[in-house]
Design an enzyme around this catalytic site. Structure first.
Site, PDB file in Angstrom:
ATOM      1  N   GLY A  95     -44.405  14.205  41.177  1.00  0.00           N
ATOM      2  CA  GLY A  95     -44.004  15.422  42.052  1.00  0.00           C
ATOM      3  C   GLY A  95     -43.044  16.368  41.393  1.00  0.00           C
ATOM      4  N   ASP A  96     -42.049  16.004  40.390  1.00  0.00           N
ATOM      5  CA  ASP A  96     -41.398  16.963  39.504  1.00  0.00           C
ATOM      6  C   ASP A  96     -41.479  16.375  38.282  1.00  0.00           C
ATOM      7  OD1 ASP A  96     -39.687  14.599  39.926  1.00  0.00           O
ATOM      8  OD2 ASP A  96     -37.866  15.826  40.235  1.00  0.00           O
TER       9      ASP A  96
END
Length: 222
Positions: A130-131
């Site tokens: 995701g990040d």
């Protein structure tokens, strides 16, 4: 076959020829069917791109990272090494929580663009979570020079991202492992860089940590 159409665009056609014979078995005439394959070719290229890239940021995905790394190793000059940077964004979750995932996606796209500007054409940026991002740098630099280069990367990631009337700022923590010093397969290097990244997030003031032997011993005992 390929040719340029009246608009100057390169198009691909599939030409099928059928021989029509007379009662004596001789070729009387030929029927040709020309089928425009350009759209099919574009669709295939698009599907191939989506299979190897993150649809949001346009960076490589994990699948492409693994295959690319495997091919890259065979092209390295003697003594040439690789640095794998595992990058985890800081303070990104509050942006999603407070401004929504649409704004979070815009921030990710901008930060991914900044990362790509820090990689040469024969290097790679991949989004693996995701990040979470990974950069592969080709380097013969010393640890000190590489640390300075990573600090510049952090500076780029800390710069605010303008979204409407807001300027949203995140940071990052970076863990670094080396090929072939720490391993020759990508999964080991990812694991070691991830370990170093958590060390950077917890203990390092400058948010950068190089994987070292003490961390390796710790991993082996787990």
């Amino acid at each position: 076959m390929q040719h340029y159409n009246r608009k100057g665009a390169l198009v691909t056609h599939w030409l099928m020829l059928y021989l029509v014979k007379d009662s004596q078995g001789r070729v009387d005439h030929i029927i040709g069917i020309l089928d425009d394959m350009s759209q099919l070719k574009q669709t295939e290229e698009r599907l191939s791109y989506l299979a190897h890239h993150d649809p949001l940021t346009g960076t490589a995905n994990r699948t492409f990272l693994l295959s690319w790394f495997s091919k890259l190793k065979s092209t390295l000059a003697k003594g040439e090494s690789l640095a794998l940077l595992f990058i985890d964004l800081d303070r990104f979750k509050p942006i999603n929580d407070n401004f929504g995932h649409g704004v979070g996606d815009r921030v990710l796209k901008e930060l991914a663009s900044r990362l790509q500007k820090e990689a040469d054409t024969n290097e790679l940026v991949a989004r693996i979570g995701g990040d979470e991002f990974v950069i592969i740098w080709r380097t013969n630099a010393t640890a000190t020079n590489l640390h300075s280069k990573a600090e510049h990367l952090l500076t780029q990631l800390k710069m605010p991202v303008p979204i409407g009337s807001y300027e949203l700022s995140v940071g990052a923590s970076i863990g670094i492992s080396f090929y072939p010093e720490h391993g020759e397969d990508i999964e080991s290097l990812l694991r070691y860089a991830d370990t170093a990244m958590y060390q950077a997030k917890r203990y390092s003031h400058n948010k950068i940590c190089l994987f070292d032997h003490s961390q390796y011993v710790q991993l082996q005992s787990q």
